[in-house]
Motif scaffolding. Sequence first.
Motif, PDB file in Angstrom:
ATOM      1  N   GLN A  76      21.937 -23.177   9.132  1.00 54.65           N
ATOM      2  CA  GLN A  76      22.040 -22.700  10.515  1.00 54.65           C
ATOM      3  C   GLN A  76      22.693 -21.321  10.561  1.00 54.65           C
ATOM      4  O   GLN A  76      22.259 -20.452  11.313  1.00 54.65           O
ATOM      5  N   LYS A  77      23.723 -21.120   9.748  1.00 55.82           N
ATOM      6  CA  LYS A  77      24.381 -19.809   9.722  1.00 55.82           C
ATOM      7  C   LYS A  77      23.416 -18.724   9.247  1.00 55.82           C
ATOM      8  O   LYS A  77      23.388 -17.615   9.785  1.00 55.82           O
TER       9      LYS A  77
ATOM     10  N   GLN B 178      20.536 -18.182  12.020  1.00 56.76           N
ATOM     11  CA  GLN B 178      20.952 -17.747  13.344  1.00 56.76           C
ATOM     12  C   GLN B 178      21.606 -16.371  13.350  1.00 56.76           C
ATOM     13  O   GLN B 178      22.032 -15.896  14.393  1.00 56.76           O
ATOM     14  N   LYS B 179      21.675 -15.710  12.192  1.00 58.58           N
ATOM     15  CA  LYS B 179      22.196 -14.344  12.148  1.00 58.58           C
ATOM     16  C   LYS B 179      21.260 -13.418  12.915  1.00 58.58           C
ATOM     17  O   LYS B 179      20.049 -13.542  12.829  1.00 58.58           O
ATOM     18  N   THR B 180      21.839 -12.467  13.635  1.00 61.70           N
ATOM     19  CA  THR B 180      21.024 -11.511  14.381  1.00 61.70           C
ATOM     20  C   THR B 180      20.907 -10.223  13.569  1.00 61.70           C
ATOM     21  O   THR B 180      21.518  -9.205  13.887  1.00 61.70           O
TER      22      THR B 180
END
Length: 116
Positions: free
Chosen positions: A65-66, A69-71
């Motif tokens: 998830q990390k 979900q990084k932009t």
Amino acid sequence: MYYKVSGVTGKLTGATAASAYSPQGLKATVPSQAPPMIFAVPTKVVSETGSVAHYMGINKVPELQKIFQKTDGAPVHLKRGVMDKMLYRSTMGLTIGGTLYCLMALYIAAQPRKPQ
């Protein structure tokens, strides 16, 4: 009109409504006693197993998830690094190559045959 297969001739014959709804060889009877258990060992009910689930490995979902979900502006299918980029580029290369090959085959197939 209703039809059923004749046991003698093997052909369709006329039948009444009552006999058409009860196929040959099957009788609508209710058994007097319950059928025997199929399995020798009874199955466990969910409440008997306990509330703790045992997994074979560690849970990687929070780490993934990390990463996803990084932009950072990268598409999801390229976020895991070099291997994803190689797979993406090879897939695109094969797709473009296959398309060109199909177009070439269509062009060749569209040409008239040479007389022999």
